[in-house]
Design a protein around this motif. Structure first.
Motif, PDB file in Angstrom:
ATOM      1  N   CYS A  19       0.837  -1.207  -0.091  1.00 11.43           N
ATOM      2  CA  CYS A  19      -0.164   0.083   0.019  1.00 11.43           C
ATOM      3  C   CYS A  19       0.834   1.373   0.184  1.00 11.43           C
ATOM      4  O   CYS A  19       2.014   1.195   0.643  1.00 11.43           O
ATOM      5  CB  CYS A  19      -0.798   0.226   1.351  1.00 11.43           C
ATOM      6  SG  CYS A  19      -1.981  -1.166   1.064  1.00 11.43           S
ATOM      7  N   LYS A  22      -0.165   3.309   5.126  1.00  9.93           N
ATOM      8  CA  LYS A  22      -0.839   2.370   5.967  1.00  9.93           C
ATOM      9  C   LYS A  22      -2.358   3.166   6.629  1.00  9.93           C
ATOM     10  O   LYS A  22      -2.106   4.152   7.019  1.00  9.93           O
ATOM     11  CB  LYS A  22      -0.355   1.805   7.094  1.00  9.93           C
ATOM     12  CG  LYS A  22      -0.914   0.403   7.733  1.00  9.93           C
ATOM     13  CD  LYS A  22      -0.624  -0.625   6.880  1.00  9.93           C
ATOM     14  CE  LYS A  22      -1.616  -1.811   7.355  1.00  9.93           C
ATOM     15  NZ  LYS A  22      -1.959  -2.989   6.320  1.00  9.93           N
ATOM     16  N   CYS A  23      -3.512   2.757   6.305  1.00  6.83           N
ATOM     17  CA  CYS A  23      -4.500   3.332   6.595  1.00  6.83           C
ATOM     18  C   CYS A  23      -4.955   3.034   8.093  1.00  6.83           C
ATOM     19  O   CYS A  23      -4.349   2.151   8.709  1.00  6.83           O
ATOM     20  CB  CYS A  23      -6.034   2.771   6.037  1.00  6.83           C
ATOM     21  SG  CYS A  23      -5.727   3.170   4.276  1.00  6.83           S
ATOM     22  N   TYR A  25      -7.188   2.294  10.331  1.00  5.61           N
ATOM     23  CA  TYR A  25      -7.853   1.263  10.826  1.00  5.61           C
ATOM     24  C   TYR A  25      -7.506  -0.154  10.192  1.00  5.61           C
ATOM     25  O   TYR A  25      -8.119  -1.257  10.650  1.00  5.61           O
ATOM     26  CB  TYR A  25      -9.450   1.337  10.274  1.00  5.61           C
ATOM     27  CG  TYR A  25      -9.466   1.567   8.795  1.00  5.61           C
ATOM     28  CD1 TYR A  25      -9.853   0.294   8.062  1.00  5.61           C
ATOM     29  CD2 TYR A  25      -9.379   2.732   7.957  1.00  5.61           C
ATOM     30  CE1 TYR A  25      -9.932   0.582   6.629  1.00  5.61           C
ATOM     31  CE2 TYR A  25      -9.689   2.841   6.719  1.00  5.61           C
ATOM     32  CZ  TYR A  25      -9.665   1.665   5.904  1.00  5.61           C
ATOM     33  OH  TYR A  25      -9.837   1.759   4.663  1.00  5.61           O
ATOM     34  N   CYS A  26      -6.441  -0.381   9.427  1.00  9.63           N
ATOM     35  CA  CYS A  26      -6.427  -1.513   8.528  1.00  9.63           C
ATOM     36  C   CYS A  26      -5.665  -2.452   9.421  1.00  9.63           C
ATOM     37  O   CYS A  26      -4.575  -2.310   9.804  1.00  9.63           O
ATOM     38  CB  CYS A  26      -5.622  -1.137   7.401  1.00  9.63           C
ATOM     39  SG  CYS A  26      -5.344  -2.481   6.349  1.00  9.63           S
ATOM     40  N   GLY A  65      -5.975  -6.716  -1.317  1.00  9.74           N
ATOM     41  CA  GLY A  65      -4.802  -6.503  -0.882  1.00  9.74           C
ATOM     42  C   GLY A  65      -5.146  -5.823   0.404  1.00  9.74           C
ATOM     43  O   GLY A  65      -6.312  -6.029   1.071  1.00  9.74           O
ATOM     44  N   GLY A  66      -4.092  -4.965   0.791  1.00 14.63           N
ATOM     45  CA  GLY A  66      -3.092  -4.334  -0.095  1.00 14.63           C
ATOM     46  C   GLY A  66      -4.021  -3.766  -1.052  1.00 14.63           C
ATOM     47  O   GLY A  66      -4.957  -3.310  -0.876  1.00 14.63           O
ATOM     48  N   THR A  67      -3.123  -3.094  -2.081  1.00 16.11           N
ATOM     49  CA  THR A  67      -3.469  -2.221  -3.113  1.00 16.11           C
ATOM     50  C   THR A  67      -3.055  -3.048  -4.443  1.00 16.11           C
ATOM     51  O   THR A  67      -1.971  -2.392  -4.831  1.00 16.11           O
ATOM     52  CB  THR A  67      -3.052  -0.887  -2.945  1.00 16.11           C
ATOM     53  OG1 THR A  67      -3.327  -0.168  -1.763  1.00 16.11           O
ATOM     54  CG2 THR A  67      -3.565   0.140  -4.034  1.00 16.11           C
ATOM     55  N   ARG A 136      -6.600   7.612   4.186  1.00 14.79           N
ATOM     56  CA  ARG A 136      -6.646   7.114   3.102  1.00 14.79           C
ATOM     57  C   ARG A 136      -5.924   8.239   1.965  1.00 14.79           C
ATOM     58  O   ARG A 136      -5.934   9.353   2.375  1.00 14.79           O
ATOM     59  CB  ARG A 136      -8.264   7.320   2.459  1.00 14.79           C
ATOM     60  CG  ARG A 136      -9.237   6.458   3.295  1.00 14.79           C
ATOM     61  CD  ARG A 136      -9.008   4.990   3.100  1.00 14.79           C
ATOM     62  NE  ARG A 136      -9.205   4.404   1.529  1.00 14.79           N
ATOM     63  CZ  ARG A 136      -9.072   3.357   1.069  1.00 14.79           C
ATOM     64  NH1 ARG A 136      -8.605   2.232   1.923  1.00 14.79           N
ATOM     65  NH2 ARG A 136      -9.241   3.078  -0.097  1.00 14.79           N
TER      66      ARG A 136
HETATM   67  S1  SF4 Z   1      -5.217  -2.642   2.521  1.00 13.55           S
HETATM   68 FE1  SF4 Z   1      -6.555  -1.223   1.988  1.00 13.55          FE
HETATM   69  S2  SF4 Z   1      -7.449  -0.390   4.052  1.00 13.55           S
HETATM   70 FE2  SF4 Z   1      -5.476  -1.481   4.337  1.00 13.55          FE
HETATM   71  S3  SF4 Z   1      -3.575   0.258   4.283  1.00 13.55           S
HETATM   72 FE3  SF4 Z   1      -3.923  -0.654   2.148  1.00 13.55          FE
HETATM   73  S4  SF4 Z   1      -5.524   0.560   1.078  1.00 13.55           S
HETATM   74 FE4  SF4 Z   1      -5.439   0.895   3.428  1.00 13.55          FE
END
Ligand code: SF4
Length: 392
Positions: A19, A22-23, A25-26, A65-67, A136
């Motif tokens: 990513c 890091k968000c 809440y993730c 993911g991830g992204t 985000r």
């Molecule tokens: S997986 Fe999704 S929610 Fe988790 S850090 Fe990456 S973009 Fe953010």
């Protein structure tokens, strides 16, 4: 489980563990990363695909993911050409998760050209302050732009992910986000309540008393979600999932679902087999559950030695497996037909779980007739608690 044996596995999940940041809440396994490690991951993933390809004939593929959209054009092309070389193309449903900040016209076209036919976009909110709060990387404008790019590239099956009960989110903000998201006209909508997972910044803020959780507001937001989605022409088919178009008899199962329900996830909820590749991915093939190492370096090292990067394997006892299948399936509005459940697991819900079913029915969380057991709309709100009763 009945009906195993010789058929190839028809579902493939691939985890992309990177990513941009890091968000808050993730708790998924992903790391901010670039360059060399991503190239190394792509090579390792190709090796892992080669190791399992003979046992796969995917009807559904899902890159999550991830992204996944963080991979560049060259990396995507390498992976997609590998799928072609290994005869893994031609899936009826091929989904890639995208972050609105990493969608480009070139990438969208490349994915489309190689058979990707569904994109799931992590929108979460259309309120700038909340996007910031969640950590985000995208803005609301990027959501609208990316949506247009994907449509122009020919994608006619798009999912939007939204979150509710975000700290600081009022009902007014939630209604505005819902209205704008629904107005985009996607074919599918997924919407989850914020979860406070250990070891996330959001959890630490909660523990530090920076905000309170308002369960009543979360319930009201969930009801608002269902009402608005239905008014916009969606059909709810799972606790958090809505899809468009008339109900059809689904090819992957005997149950009736909206035509654009996510088939890949439906396979999970009905207890089907799937391969899970990439760091941290779990797989479930003919009763054997596997989990890959949640460490990209280690994942790559194992595959560079020609070995699968499996951290744990677990052969579930049949009753436990059936209990999990019951629990997953109850998240869907259709619940379980007794005969379907027996065909899938070799167990009878009415024999093994009659007490639990009575308990839920008495509480108003479930309904039962001669053919079927399913959660009511109230029960779906508490699906996790209801499903837990079925675990053995
Ligand atoms: S997986 Fe999704 S929610 Fe988790 S850090 Fe990456 S973009 Fe953010």
């Amino acid at each position: 489980m009945a009906g195993f044996v010789t058929t190839k596995v028809e579902s493939l999940y691939i985890h992309v563990p990177f990513c941009a940041q890091k968000c808050a809440y993730c708790a998924f396994y992903s790391e901010p990363s670039g360059g060399d490690l991503i190239n190394r991951y792509v090579a390792a993933l190709i090796r892992e695909l080669e190791l399992v390809a003979d046992d796969l004939k995917p009807k559904t593929i899902f890159f999550g993911g991830g992204t996944p959209s963080l991979l560049n054009l060259r990396q995507w092309e390498q992976i997609l050409r590998t799928l072609q070389r290994l005869n893994l193309t031609g899936a009826e449903e091929f989904t890639v998760e995208c972050n609105p900040a990493t969608v480009s016209a070139d990438k969208a076209r490349l994915l489309r050209d190689f058979g990707v036919n569904r994109i799931s976009m992590g929108v979460q909110s259309l309120d700038e302050a909340l996007l910031d709060r969640l950590g985000r990387i995208h803005t609301r404008d990027m959501v609208f732009k990316s949506f247009d790019i994907l449509r122009q590239a020919g994608f006619d099956n798009l999912n939007l992910d939204l979150m509710f009960a975000i700290p600081g989110q009022t009902m007014v903000i939630w209604r505005a986000t819902l209205a704008e998201a629904l107005a985009l006209g996607s074919e599918h909508l997924s919407s989850y309540e914020v979860i406070y997972e250990d070891d996330t910044p959001l959890f630490a803020q909660l523990k530090a008393g920076e905000f309170d959780v308002d369960d009543d507001l979360a319930c009201d937001m969930y009801e608002e979600l269902i009402e608005c989605a239905i008014n916009a022409g969606f059909q709810q088919y799972e606790v958090a999932n809505f899809a468009r178009h008339k109900t059809i008899n689904h090819q992957l199962s005997t149950i009736n679902l909206p035509a654009l329900a996510c088939r890949h996830n439906v396979n999970y909820w009905r207890g089907g087999s799937f391969y899970g590749l990439g760091p941290s991915a779990t797989g479930y093939v003919r009763g054997l559950r596997t989990k890959n190492w949640s460490n990209t370096q280690l994942y790559c090292e194992q595959l560079e030695k020609g070995k699968r990067a499996i951290e744990s394997r677990e052969e579930l006892p049949p009753l436990r497996r059936a209990g999990e299948t019951a629990a997953f399936g109850l998240r869907m509005n259709v619940g379980w037909e007794f005969e379907e459940f027996r065909g899938t697991t070799d167990f009878d819900l009415r024999q093994e779980w009659s007490r639990e079913m009575e308990q839920l029915t008495a509480r108003g969380w479930a309904a039962q007739d001669a053919q079927r057991f399913q959660l009511t709309s109230q029960g779906l709100r508490f699906a996790d608690a209801a499903a837990e009763l079925f675990l053995r």
